[in-house]
Motif scaffolding. Structure first.
Motif, short mmCIF file in Angstrom:
data_model
loop_
_atom_site.label_atom_id
_atom_site.label_comp_id
_atom_site.label_asym_id
_atom_site.label_seq_id
_atom_site.Cartn_x
_atom_site.Cartn_y
_atom_site.Cartn_z
N PRO A 67 11.72 -43.50 -6.29
CA PRO A 67 12.28 -42.12 -6.08
C PRO A 67 13.16 -41.84 -6.98
O PRO A 67 13.15 -40.51 -7.44
CB PRO A 67 12.92 -42.08 -4.49
N GLN A 68 13.92 -42.54 -7.55
CA GLN A 68 14.81 -42.10 -8.62
C GLN A 68 14.37 -42.22 -9.98
O GLN A 68 14.85 -41.77 -11.01
CB GLN A 68 16.15 -43.23 -8.63
N CYS A 69 12.76 -42.38 -10.26
CA CYS A 69 12.08 -42.22 -11.19
C CYS A 69 11.89 -40.63 -11.53
O CYS A 69 10.89 -40.03 -11.06
CB CYS A 69 10.92 -42.98 -11.11
N GLY A 70 12.82 -39.97 -12.36
CA GLY A 70 12.61 -38.69 -12.84
C GLY A 70 11.88 -38.45 -13.94
O GLY A 70 11.40 -39.47 -14.69
N PRO A 71 11.47 -37.35 -14.50
CA PRO A 71 10.99 -37.03 -15.79
C PRO A 71 11.42 -37.87 -17.04
O PRO A 71 10.80 -38.28 -18.10
CB PRO A 71 11.21 -35.45 -16.04
N ARG A 72 12.74 -37.94 -17.05
CA ARG A 72 13.52 -38.45 -18.25
C ARG A 72 13.22 -40.32 -18.15
O ARG A 72 12.83 -40.93 -19.14
CB ARG A 72 14.93 -38.23 -18.26
N HIS A 73 13.25 -40.48 -17.01
CA HIS A 73 12.83 -41.92 -16.86
C HIS A 73 11.33 -42.17 -17.19
O HIS A 73 10.97 -43.31 -17.98
CB HIS A 73 13.00 -42.40 -15.29
N ALA A 74 10.27 -41.50 -16.99
CA ALA A 74 9.02 -41.48 -17.32
C ALA A 74 8.89 -41.36 -18.70
O ALA A 74 8.10 -42.05 -19.30
CB ALA A 74 8.17 -40.33 -16.66
N GLN A 75 9.79 -40.46 -19.35
CA GLN A 75 9.57 -40.38 -20.72
C GLN A 75 10.11 -41.79 -21.36
O GLN A 75 9.50 -42.23 -22.32
CB GLN A 75 10.40 -39.20 -21.38
N ASN A 76 11.25 -42.31 -20.86
CA ASN A 76 11.62 -43.62 -21.40
C ASN A 76 10.70 -44.81 -21.47
O ASN A 76 10.47 -45.38 -22.43
CB ASN A 76 12.84 -43.95 -20.81
N LEU A 77 9.92 -44.70 -20.10
CA LEU A 77 8.82 -45.86 -20.05
C LEU A 77 7.89 -45.56 -20.85
O LEU A 77 7.20 -46.39 -21.67
CB LEU A 77 8.51 -45.79 -18.55
N GLY A 78 7.18 -44.28 -21.02
CA GLY A 78 6.14 -43.85 -22.08
C GLY A 78 6.35 -44.04 -23.42
O GLY A 78 5.66 -44.67 -23.96
#
Length: 175
Positions: A67-78
């Motif tokens: 649940p704490q995976c937001g757009p900024r986290h997704a961009q970091n992983l991408g």
């Protein structure tokens, strides 16, 4: 001395009490973000090792679905998946290429609408296109699945940017 007679510390003025209080409020979220980031980087490193690949895949998918995976986290992983280091690791191992494409697929399914309008999305598409030309059939199959997941947010983003009149026209043409 800085303007107005105030002393400057390294070019920055001292923070007021209100500014310090404001920055402290975001501290808990920043701590979660730092922990998430460090877990993601450790899992990316373990994705390269043969013995730890499945555990790393499960951890990365868990991080994406958290649940704490937001757009900024997704961009970091991408960004970590399409980075130079990630690409070099993928050249070493067929399994690493397949697993990173699986992570990319889950990432696009979960956060595709946030990633589609970014420049990172173009890099993700370029990575999938490179993997579609891979010599290994299993990598090409994983890339085809990832390409399908990348197409979903592209269509949604295109329709959202087109406006209501274009959406109505597309709906009428498809029906």
């Amino acid at each position: 001395a800085a303007r107005g007679g105030r002393r400057s510390m390294g070019g920055l003025r001292r923070l007021s009490d209100n500014a310090r209080k404001f920055l402290r409020q975001g501290g808990a979220q920043d701590k979660v973000s730092r922990e998430w980031q460090s877990q993601m980087l450790l899992a990316m490193q373990r994705l390269e090792g043969r013995e730890t690949q499945q555990e790393a895949l499960a951890e990365l998918v868990g991080l994406v679905l958290a649940p704490q995976c937001g757009p900024r986290h997704a961009q970091n992983l991408g960004a970590a998946l399409v980075s130079q280091r990630g690409d070099e690791a993928g050249r070493k191992s067929v399994a690493c290429r397949i697993l990173s494409l699986q992570v990319l697929r889950v990432l696009c399914l979960r956060h595709g609408e946030h990633l589609a309008p970014t420049n990172l999305f173009a890099s993700m598409i370029a990575l999938v296109l490179r993997r579609l030309r891979d010599g290994e059939e299993a990598v090409r199959a994983a890339a085809a699945e990832a390409a399908g997941c990348l197409a979903l947010p592209c269509a949604t983003y295109a329709v959202a940017r087109a406006g209501p009149a274009s959406t109505a026209a597309l709906t009428a043409a498809s029906g």
